[in-house]
Motif scaffolding. Structure first.
Motif, PDB file in Angstrom:
ATOM      1  N   GLY A  51      22.361  41.662  47.515  1.00  0.00           N
ATOM      2  CA  GLY A  51      22.643  41.324  48.186  1.00  0.00           C
ATOM      3  C   GLY A  51      22.189  39.625  47.427  1.00  0.00           C
ATOM      4  N   GLY A  52      21.396  39.870  46.144  1.00  0.00           N
ATOM      5  CA  GLY A  52      20.448  38.621  46.168  1.00  0.00           C
ATOM      6  C   GLY A  52      21.299  37.841  44.683  1.00  0.00           C
ATOM      7  N   THR A  53      22.631  38.406  44.986  1.00  0.00           N
ATOM      8  CA  THR A  53      23.558  37.568  44.073  1.00  0.00           C
ATOM      9  C   THR A  53      24.705  37.688  44.661  1.00  0.00           C
ATOM     10  OG1 THR A  53      24.886  39.642  42.779  1.00  0.00           O
ATOM     11  CG2 THR A  53      23.059  38.561  41.493  1.00  0.00           C
ATOM     12  N   ARG A  54      24.912  37.001  46.084  1.00  0.00           N
ATOM     13  CA  ARG A  54      25.622  36.415  47.174  1.00  0.00           C
ATOM     14  C   ARG A  54      26.194  35.525  46.051  1.00  0.00           C
ATOM     15  NH1 ARG A  54      24.248  33.899  51.355  1.00  0.00           N
ATOM     16  NH2 ARG A  54      22.912  33.183  51.586  1.00  0.00           N
ATOM     17  N   GLY A  55      27.856  35.142  46.241  1.00  0.00           N
ATOM     18  CA  GLY A  55      28.093  33.673  45.529  1.00  0.00           C
ATOM     19  C   GLY A  55      28.458  34.069  44.112  1.00  0.00           C
ATOM     20  N   ILE A  56      28.068  34.511  43.940  1.00  0.00           N
ATOM     21  CA  ILE A  56      28.320  34.981  42.237  1.00  0.00           C
ATOM     22  C   ILE A  56      29.220  36.407  41.743  1.00  0.00           C
ATOM     23  CG2 ILE A  56      27.589  34.884  39.788  1.00  0.00           C
ATOM     24  CD1 ILE A  56      24.616  34.024  40.802  1.00  0.00           C
ATOM     25  N   SER A  57      30.599  35.696  41.096  1.00  0.00           N
ATOM     26  CA  SER A  57      31.012  36.863  40.950  1.00  0.00           C
ATOM     27  C   SER A  57      31.382  36.811  39.548  1.00  0.00           C
ATOM     28  CB  SER A  57      32.569  36.518  41.554  1.00  0.00           C
ATOM     29  OG  SER A  57      32.406  36.819  43.028  1.00  0.00           O
ATOM     30  N   ILE A  58      31.622  38.346  38.931  1.00  0.00           N
ATOM     31  CA  ILE A  58      31.810  38.207  37.483  1.00  0.00           C
ATOM     32  C   ILE A  58      32.735  38.510  37.152  1.00  0.00           C
ATOM     33  CG2 ILE A  58      30.428  39.017  35.122  1.00  0.00           C
ATOM     34  CD1 ILE A  58      28.970  37.099  36.735  1.00  0.00           C
ATOM     35  N   MET A  59      33.642  38.098  36.229  1.00  0.00           N
ATOM     36  CA  MET A  59      35.211  38.591  35.723  1.00  0.00           C
ATOM     37  C   MET A  59      35.490  39.333  34.180  1.00  0.00           C
ATOM     38  SD  MET A  59      36.943  35.916  38.368  1.00  0.00           S
ATOM     39  CE  MET A  59      36.300  34.907  38.425  1.00  0.00           C
ATOM     40  N   ASN A  60      35.731  39.738  34.038  1.00  0.00           N
ATOM     41  CA  ASN A  60      36.121  40.886  32.639  1.00  0.00           C
ATOM     42  C   ASN A  60      37.278  40.468  32.094  1.00  0.00           C
ATOM     43  OD1 ASN A  60      32.736  40.779  32.308  1.00  0.00           O
ATOM     44  ND2 ASN A  60      33.259  42.260  34.188  1.00  0.00           N
ATOM     45  N   ASN A  61      37.512  40.304  31.236  1.00  0.00           N
ATOM     46  CA  ASN A  61      38.091  40.286  29.695  1.00  0.00           C
ATOM     47  C   ASN A  61      37.689  40.845  28.651  1.00  0.00           C
ATOM     48  OD1 ASN A  61      38.512  37.333  28.509  1.00  0.00           O
ATOM     49  ND2 ASN A  61      39.290  37.021  30.197  1.00  0.00           N
ATOM     50  N   THR A  62      38.582  40.910  27.477  1.00  0.00           N
ATOM     51  CA  THR A  62      38.427  41.392  26.310  1.00  0.00           C
ATOM     52  C   THR A  62      37.973  40.209  25.045  1.00  0.00           C
ATOM     53  OG1 THR A  62      40.642  40.739  25.030  1.00  0.00           O
ATOM     54  CG2 THR A  62      40.118  42.791  26.003  1.00  0.00           C
ATOM     55  N   HIS A  63      38.271  38.873  25.897  1.00  0.00           N
ATOM     56  CA  HIS A  63      37.925  37.390  25.210  1.00  0.00           C
ATOM     57  C   HIS A  63      35.302  36.712  25.822  1.00  0.00           C
ATOM     58  CE1 HIS A  63      41.394  37.721  22.789  1.00  0.00           C
ATOM     59  NE2 HIS A  63      41.530  37.697  24.092  1.00  0.00           N
ATOM     60  N   GLY A  64      35.548  38.147  26.955  1.00  0.00           N
ATOM     61  CA  GLY A  64      34.506  36.948  27.817  1.00  0.00           C
ATOM     62  C   GLY A  64      34.200  37.126  28.745  1.00  0.00           C
ATOM     63  N   VAL A  65      33.954  36.789  29.525  1.00  0.00           N
ATOM     64  CA  VAL A  65      33.805  36.740  31.067  1.00  0.00           C
ATOM     65  C   VAL A  65      33.497  34.754  31.597  1.00  0.00           C
ATOM     66  CG1 VAL A  65      31.605  38.099  30.702  1.00  0.00           C
ATOM     67  CG2 VAL A  65      31.021  36.241  31.092  1.00  0.00           C
ATOM     68  N   THR A  66      33.843  35.462  32.656  1.00  0.00           N
ATOM     69  CA  THR A  66      34.765  34.295  33.870  1.00  0.00           C
ATOM     70  C   THR A  66      33.062  34.282  35.555  1.00  0.00           C
ATOM     71  OG1 THR A  66      37.230  33.783  33.106  1.00  0.00           O
ATOM     72  CG2 THR A  66      35.795  32.702  35.557  1.00  0.00           C
ATOM     73  N   ILE A  67      32.905  32.929  35.316  1.00  0.00           N
ATOM     74  CA  ILE A  67      32.309  33.331  36.295  1.00  0.00           C
ATOM     75  C   ILE A  67      32.405  32.770  37.186  1.00  0.00           C
ATOM     76  CG2 ILE A  67      29.217  32.643  37.376  1.00  0.00           C
ATOM     77  CD1 ILE A  67      28.655  33.388  33.975  1.00  0.00           C
ATOM     78  N   GLN A  68      32.718  32.768  38.783  1.00  0.00           N
ATOM     79  CA  GLN A  68      32.828  31.909  40.242  1.00  0.00           C
ATOM     80  C   GLN A  68      31.542  32.305  40.854  1.00  0.00           C
ATOM     81  OE1 GLN A  68      36.111  30.863  40.064  1.00  0.00           O
ATOM     82  NE2 GLN A  68      35.188  30.119  42.510  1.00  0.00           N
ATOM     83  N   LEU A  69      31.209  30.801  40.842  1.00  0.00           N
ATOM     84  CA  LEU A  69      30.181  30.833  41.647  1.00  0.00           C
ATOM     85  C   LEU A  69      30.726  29.926  43.521  1.00  0.00           C
ATOM     86  CD1 LEU A  69      27.991  29.132  39.054  1.00  0.00           C
ATOM     87  CD2 LEU A  69      27.874  30.926  39.323  1.00  0.00           C
ATOM     88  N   LYS A  70      30.125  30.309  44.330  1.00  0.00           N
ATOM     89  CA  LYS A  70      29.972  29.357  45.440  1.00  0.00           C
ATOM     90  C   LYS A  70      28.689  28.756  46.256  1.00  0.00           C
ATOM     91  CE  LYS A  70      33.785  32.854  47.073  1.00  0.00           C
ATOM     92  NZ  LYS A  70      33.548  34.422  48.106  1.00  0.00           N
TER      93      LYS A  70
END
Length: 125
Positions: A51-70
């Protein structure tokens, strides 16, 4: 989870750690009230204890991460400037503390809330 290979073994950094770093950067931005999530996400967070990080999603791939913030933004704030500063702060902090390349920080403004000082101004008009 992100895997970073080293000479004597591997380092694994969980998505939760990246989200906590992102949340820390978010707290430094004036005008952002909080990260948000939908009711379904909130229920999942209660069960999974993230719950401390709700609204934050992390998507990984071989070249790094994409961060989704609400996020929820304070009424009267310049949305474009605020989101640009948010993207920059999150990217810099995650890359500095983890060494992981951040490909993108996507920001979804889900709500606008009236901050306490703005409530008084609106009432007095």
């Amino acid at each position: 989870m992100v895997r970073l290979p080293f000479e004597k073994g591997d380092l694994y950094i969980t998505d939760e750690v990246i989200a906590i770093i992102a949340k820390s950067a978010i707290k430094e931005i004036d005008g952002l009230n909080r990260t948000t999530s939908r009711v379904k996400d909130q229920l999942f967070n209660i069960v999974s204890r993230t719950g401390g990080t709700r609204g934050i999603s992390i998507m990984n791939n071989t070249h790094g991460v994409t961060i989704q913030l609400k996020v929820s933004i304070g009424y009267g704030m310049n949305i474009q400037t605020l989101c640009y500063n948010l993207q920059k702060a999150v990217k810099e902090q995650v890359e500095l503390l983890t060494g992981i390349k951040v490909n993108a920080v996507n920001v979804c403004v889900e709500t606008i809330s009236i901050m306490e000082k703005n409530k008084k101004n609106l009432i007095n008009k």
